[in-house]
Design a protein around this motif. Sequence first.
Motif, PDB file in Angstrom:
ATOM      1  N   ASN A 177       0.810  -1.218   0.000  1.00 53.97           N
ATOM      2  CA  ASN A 177       0.000   0.000   0.000  1.00 53.97           C
ATOM      3  C   ASN A 177       0.845   1.271   0.000  1.00 53.97           C
ATOM      4  O   ASN A 177       0.620   2.164  -0.819  1.00 53.97           O
ATOM      5  CB  ASN A 177      -0.983  -0.005   1.172  1.00 53.97           C
ATOM      6  CG  ASN A 177      -2.349  -0.533   0.779  1.00 53.97           C
ATOM      7  OD1 ASN A 177      -2.777  -0.404  -0.365  1.00 53.97           O
ATOM      8  ND2 ASN A 177      -3.056  -1.133   1.720  1.00 53.97           N
ATOM      9  N   LYS A 181       1.132   3.911  -3.196  1.00 54.07           N
ATOM     10  CA  LYS A 181       0.780   5.311  -2.945  1.00 54.07           C
ATOM     11  C   LYS A 181       1.909   6.232  -3.378  1.00 54.07           C
ATOM     12  O   LYS A 181       1.684   7.257  -4.038  1.00 54.07           O
ATOM     13  CB  LYS A 181       0.478   5.512  -1.461  1.00 54.07           C
ATOM     14  CG  LYS A 181       0.124   6.943  -1.095  1.00 54.07           C
ATOM     15  CD  LYS A 181      -0.139   7.079   0.397  1.00 54.07           C
ATOM     16  CE  LYS A 181      -0.409   8.529   0.785  1.00 54.07           C
ATOM     17  NZ  LYS A 181      -0.632   8.657   2.255  1.00 54.07           N
ATOM     18  N   ALA A 184       2.214   6.125  -7.244  1.00 50.55           N
ATOM     19  CA  ALA A 184       1.042   6.741  -7.871  1.00 50.55           C
ATOM     20  C   ALA A 184       1.103   8.264  -7.793  1.00 50.55           C
ATOM     21  O   ALA A 184       0.673   8.954  -8.709  1.00 50.55           O
ATOM     22  CB  ALA A 184      -0.238   6.238  -7.211  1.00 50.55           C
ATOM     23  N   ILE A 210      -4.865   5.656  -2.069  1.00 52.78           N
ATOM     24  CA  ILE A 210      -4.557   5.142  -3.400  1.00 52.78           C
ATOM     25  C   ILE A 210      -5.747   5.330  -4.332  1.00 52.78           C
ATOM     26  O   ILE A 210      -5.610   5.787  -5.469  1.00 52.78           O
ATOM     27  CB  ILE A 210      -4.174   3.654  -3.320  1.00 52.78           C
ATOM     28  CG1 ILE A 210      -2.845   3.489  -2.581  1.00 52.78           C
ATOM     29  CG2 ILE A 210      -4.089   3.042  -4.709  1.00 52.78           C
ATOM     30  CD1 ILE A 210      -2.440   2.052  -2.369  1.00 52.78           C
ATOM     31  N   GLN A 213      -6.207   8.573  -6.071  1.00 50.94           N
ATOM     32  CA  GLN A 213      -5.343   8.874  -7.206  1.00 50.94           C
ATOM     33  C   GLN A 213      -5.962   8.430  -8.534  1.00 50.94           C
ATOM     34  O   GLN A 213      -5.427   8.740  -9.590  1.00 50.94           O
ATOM     35  CB  GLN A 213      -3.991   8.158  -7.036  1.00 50.94           C
ATOM     36  CG  GLN A 213      -3.225   8.529  -5.788  1.00 50.94           C
ATOM     37  CD  GLN A 213      -2.749   9.963  -5.791  1.00 50.94           C
ATOM     38  OE1 GLN A 213      -2.351  10.486  -6.830  1.00 50.94           O
ATOM     39  NE2 GLN A 213      -2.806  10.600  -4.650  1.00 50.94           N
TER      40      GLN A 213
END
Length: 318
Positions: A177, A181, A184, A210, A213
Motif C-alpha cells: 500500500n 501510494k 502513484a 490510493i 489517485q
Amino acid sequence: MNENALSSEPFPPAYLESLALFRKLCNYCLEKADGLIFHSSAVSVDGEAYLFTAPSGTGKSTLLNNIITTIAEKYSPDEFRLYLLDYKLGVEFKIYRDHPNVELLLLDNSRLSVAVDALKKLEDEMQRREMLFEEDLTIQDIEAYNKKAKHKLPRILIIIDEVQQLFRDYATQRQINPLIKSIAKQGRAFGIHMLFSSQSYDGCNISSDILAQMSLRIAFTLASGQECRAILGGDNDVPKTIPHYTAVYNTKNGYRENNIIVKMDYFDRDKIIPILKTATKQHDGFRPFNKTIITRSTVINDEGNCPHRDSCSNENWD
C-alpha cells in the motif's frame, strides 16, 4: 510502422482500428498518468491511476494483450521496460517470454513477495531519477530530462494481473500500500507507471489514499452492484447492464453522469507471437537490461547486451 508488414497476411480493418485506439490509449496513459489499476476495467488521468475491472470472458485480457503488444510495436527496449507479474496461475503472460521489452516476468502465483520487491525497486528507481533531475533546475519530468541527457531514461510500466491476490494477503497488503501510494503520486514525472488488473476488487483493502489517485475508470460487464461500486463507487451500477466486450469509460472518479459506453474489438492472440518476433527483429535483438523469468520451478536470469553496463538491472529475484 505499417501494421500490415507485421504478418504475411494483412490484418482485418477491425483489428487495425482497434490497434489505433489502443495506441492512443497507451500514449495518453503513459504521458498523463502516474499509474494504472486494472480490475478488468479502470484507469486514471493527470497524476492519478487507471482502474480496469471485469470478470473472465468480458474483455479484460483483450485490452491487456493490446496494450502489451502495442508497446513491443511502438517502443524499443531502450525506450520502454515492462514488468509483467501474473497471479493467474501464469497462464495470462506466459506468451510474453520473448517480448523484447520485458525485464521481469513472473509466472508463479505463489510468490507474492516478488510484487513487493518489484514495487520497492521501482520506488528506488523513482528516487534515483529524482536526484538526477535535481542536477538541472529546469528539468521537471522525464520528457525534459531525455531532451538533454546523453543516455536517455526508459519509461517503466509494471502490470500485475489478478492483483487482488496481493490485497487479500494482510502481510503483503501492508507492504505494498505505501509503495503504490508513493509511485502513484510521483511516478508519472519520472516515467514510472503502474497497471493493476483483477477480476474483482470487491473485498480488496486498497487504501483510500490510493483510490483517490484514480480518476479515470473503465469497467467491463460485472455481475453485481457491489462489484460495480468497488471500482466506480456510489450508485454507478451501469456495468451490470452492458453486454460483453463493452465497457463503461469514466474520467470523473466513477460518477454516473460522466459514464461513456465504449465497445472493445476482438484481439486475436495468434497474432501476438508474430508481432513480437517482428519487433525483436526490428531492434536486432538489442536488449539493454537483464531479463528475469520466474516460474514455479525455476528462476531464469538472461543477461542482456547493454552498452552501458551501469544502467543494466542485476537484481536477484530469488
